[in-house]
Design an enzyme around this catalytic site. Structure first.
Site, PDB file in Angstrom:
ATOM      1  CB  CYS A 151      -4.252 -10.548   2.363  1.00  0.00           C
ATOM      2  SG  CYS A 151      -3.713 -10.257   4.097  1.00  0.00           S
TER       3      CYS A 151
ATOM      4  CB  CYS B  29      -6.521  -8.707  -5.392  1.00  0.00           C
ATOM      5  SG  CYS B  29      -7.738  -9.569  -4.256  1.00  0.00           S
TER       6      CYS B  29
ATOM      7  CD  GLU C 147     -10.061 -20.310  -0.076  1.00  0.00           C
ATOM      8  OE1 GLU C 147      -9.947 -21.373  -0.196  1.00  0.00           O
ATOM      9  OE2 GLU C 147      -9.294 -19.119  -0.045  1.00  0.00           O
TER      10      GLU C 147
ATOM     11  CB  CYS D 246     -13.970  -8.824  -5.498  1.00  0.00           C
ATOM     12  SG  CYS D 246     -13.765  -6.965  -5.315  1.00  0.00           S
TER      13      CYS D 246
ATOM     14  CB  CYS E 100      -7.094  -4.772  -6.656  1.00  0.00           C
ATOM     15  SG  CYS E 100      -8.044  -3.597  -5.844  1.00  0.00           S
TER      16      CYS E 100
ATOM     17  CB  CYS F 175     -10.004 -13.482   7.743  1.00  0.00           C
ATOM     18  SG  CYS F 175      -9.591 -12.595   6.170  1.00  0.00           S
TER      19      CYS F 175
HETATM   20  N1  SAH Z   1     -11.928  -5.760  -0.698  1.00  0.00           N
HETATM   21  C1  SAH Z   1     -11.517  -5.422   0.652  1.00  0.00           C
HETATM   22  C2  SAH Z   1     -11.391  -6.475   1.748  1.00  0.00           C
HETATM   23  C3  SAH Z   1     -10.833  -7.641   0.925  1.00  0.00           C
HETATM   24  S1  SAH Z   1      -9.121  -7.660   0.566  1.00  0.00           S
HETATM   25  C4  SAH Z   1     -10.491  -4.523   0.274  1.00  0.00           C
HETATM   26  O1  SAH Z   1      -9.759  -4.571  -0.686  1.00  0.00           O
HETATM   27  O2  SAH Z   1      -9.875  -3.804   1.494  1.00  0.00           O
HETATM   28  C5  SAH Z   1      -8.123  -7.923   2.071  1.00  0.00           C
HETATM   29  C6  SAH Z   1      -6.661  -7.011   1.897  1.00  0.00           C
HETATM   30  O3  SAH Z   1      -5.847  -8.044   1.364  1.00  0.00           O
HETATM   31  C7  SAH Z   1      -6.912  -5.819   1.321  1.00  0.00           C
HETATM   32  O4  SAH Z   1      -6.093  -4.889   1.890  1.00  0.00           O
HETATM   33  C8  SAH Z   1      -6.052  -6.411   0.113  1.00  0.00           C
HETATM   34  O5  SAH Z   1      -5.726  -5.142  -0.626  1.00  0.00           O
HETATM   35  C9  SAH Z   1      -5.072  -7.189   0.535  1.00  0.00           C
HETATM   36  N2  SAH Z   1      -4.761  -8.095  -0.686  1.00  0.00           N
HETATM   37  C10 SAH Z   1      -5.414  -8.500  -1.925  1.00  0.00           C
HETATM   38  N3  SAH Z   1      -4.548  -9.019  -2.622  1.00  0.00           N
HETATM   39  C11 SAH Z   1      -3.383  -9.220  -1.885  1.00  0.00           C
HETATM   40  C12 SAH Z   1      -2.128 -10.122  -2.236  1.00  0.00           C
HETATM   41  N4  SAH Z   1      -2.105 -11.003  -3.375  1.00  0.00           N
HETATM   42  N5  SAH Z   1      -1.251 -10.059  -1.085  1.00  0.00           N
HETATM   43  C13 SAH Z   1      -1.287  -9.343  -0.138  1.00  0.00           C
HETATM   44  N6  SAH Z   1      -2.495  -8.484   0.167  1.00  0.00           N
HETATM   45  C14 SAH Z   1      -3.377  -8.704  -0.719  1.00  0.00           C
HETATM   46 FE1  SF4 Z   2     -11.910  -6.689  -4.638  1.00  0.00          FE
HETATM   47 FE2  SF4 Z   2      -9.196  -7.733  -4.079  1.00  0.00          FE
HETATM   48 FE3  SF4 Z   2      -9.541  -5.214  -4.654  1.00  0.00          FE
HETATM   49 FE4  SF4 Z   2     -10.225  -6.166  -2.175  1.00  0.00          FE
HETATM   50  S1  SF4 Z   2      -8.241  -6.252  -2.947  1.00  0.00           S
HETATM   51  S2  SF4 Z   2     -11.390  -4.695  -3.572  1.00  0.00           S
HETATM   52  S3  SF4 Z   2     -11.240  -8.181  -2.975  1.00  0.00           S
HETATM   53  S4  SF4 Z   2     -10.109  -7.131  -6.032  1.00  0.00           S
END
Ligand code: SAH
Ligand code: SF4
Length: 360
Positions: A338, A118, A91, A111, A115, A104
């Site tokens: 995000c 996420c 996306e 990924c 995390c 974005c």
């Molecule tokens: N992988 C990279 C970039 C993509 S994620 C990273 O982790 O930085 C972009 C941002 O969205 C990151 O700060 C991530 O921690 C945040 N993010 C991921 N899942 C989220 C969620 N469910 N709610 C709010 N922010 C989230």
């Molecule tokens: Fe990967 Fe989501 Fe963690 Fe960013 S926040 S590193 S996209 S798992």
């Protein structure tokens, strides 16, 4: 097979032209046509010699990922679901604001870093996007929305905060970044291009050396114990190493601060005591904080912190002279925020298997 010229930055395109006996200025002309003018059709590149145009028509193409779905939010945010083949989709989100338009973009399908909060991480890793698939998101969004009345393209800022960890797809990400910065392509300043990383320390050093742009680091926890759980890659690159890498990055960065992203999870990382711990952690790193209200997704094990908690957390940081913003949630009605991206991708891990419906 035709060579997709979206895969090449200026240097790579020049090399590809040289192999065909074409001069560097021809490569530059074609680069300008493709990226600056947004022209995919070699036949329309009128100042290029007819013989070269024919060669390009025979050997090359300009292919960005196919758009499967477009959604428009009430607040003007747009989201596109792009087909990147073999059951994968990623996306891209466009966020219009007064005086600027932020895109974005995604760097990987899925990924690997998983995390805890996420939804992209929950899909598992499918594959790296090619440079064409990364820059193709910008190329396509500009053309789709079109120039404004002054002839400017709509995207003025790019954040690599879509799906995937850009620094684990380093080479393709850097090729795309170089195109974003190139005056013959998009001509964005380094300050208007932001890479967001979960903290891949060696790749942060490489980015600093090879293509420094603004950097956002996903912190999310004030100590290793909690960060090991929320951002598992912390077990490999713990906070002390991460803070030093941030300091090294700032030696060459276009901005004199790192942006720390911090997703606010109720009862997990949002207490006043944790805010104080955070202040001590970042003591030696010039930084700003961006607090992100957690965006829920199906089966998410967390809740969004209450507005009162977020305000209190922000106030504690501000009292320590740390500039802190709370991210506005945009595109809520189309799940464009995000961490909510690409809920409808075919899931390699079969955790949320849903098939993609391709619309023509
Ligand atoms: N992988 C990279 C970039 C993509 S994620 C990273 O982790 O930085 C972009 C941002 O969205 C990151 O700060 C991530 O921690 C945040 N993010 C991921 N899942 C989220 C969620 N469910 N709610 C709010 N922010 C989230
Ligand atoms: Fe990967 Fe989501 Fe963690 Fe960013 S926040 S590193 S996209 S798992």
């Amino acid at each position: 097979m035709a060579e997709n010229l979206l895969n090449f930055d200026a240097q790579q395109l020049t090399a590809w032209f040289a192999e065909r006996g074409e001069k560097p200025f021809r490569a530059r002309q074609v680069l300008r046509w493709i990226h600056k003018m947004g022209e995919p059709d070699f036949a329309a590149m009128t100042d290029i010699a007819a013989s070269l145009r024919e060669k390009l028509l025979a050997e090359a193409c300009v292919d960005s990922p196919a758009v499967m779905r477009e959604e428009l939010s009430d607040d003007g945010t747009r989201k596109w679901l792009l087909n990147v083949g073999t059951g994968n989709a990623v996306e891209t989100v466009f966020i219009p604001e007064a005086g600027r338009g932020t895109l974005c973009i995604s760097s990987q399908a899925g990924c690997a870093l998983d995390c805890a909060f996420c939804s992209t991480g929950k899909q598992g890793f499918n594959r790296n996007l090619s440079a064409a698939e990364i820059i193709g998101q910008l190329w396509w969004a500009n053309r789709r929305i079109g120039r404004d009345a002054d002839g400017n393209w709509p995207v003025s800022n790019v954040v690599m905060m879509g799906m995937g960890e850009p620094l684990l797809n380093f080479d393709n990400t850097v090729t795309a970044l170089r195109l974003m910065l190139d005056d013959h392509a998009y001509g964005l300043s380094r300050r208007r291009v932001t890479v967001s990383t979960s903290g891949i320390v060696p790749a942060m050093d490489r980015l600093r050396d090879e293509c420094p742009v603004a950097l956002a680091v996903s912190l999310h926890a004030p100590n290793d114990e909690l960060r090991n759980v929320l951002v598992p890659v912390n077990q490999k690159y713990p906070l002390r190493q991460l803070m030093s890498a941030c300091q090294r990055y700032l030696e060459r960065a276009p901005r004199d601060f790192i942006t720390f992203e911090y997703v606010m999870l109720e009862g997990v990382n949002d207490s006043v005591q944790q805010a104080r711990e955070l202040i001590a952690l970042v003591r030696d790193v010039p930084c700003k904080f961006n607090l992100i209200p957690f965006n829920p997704f199906p089966q998410a094990p967390y809740r969004r912190s209450g507005a009162e908690n977020v305000r209190r957390f922000r106030d504690v940081l501000m009292q320590a002279d740390l500039v802190t913003t709370v991210r506005k949630t945009r595109g809520d009605d189309i799940a464009a925020a995000c961490g909510q991206l690409a809920g409808q991708v075919q899931d390699k891990t079969k955790r949320t298997h849903r098939l993609i419906e391709v619309r023509s």
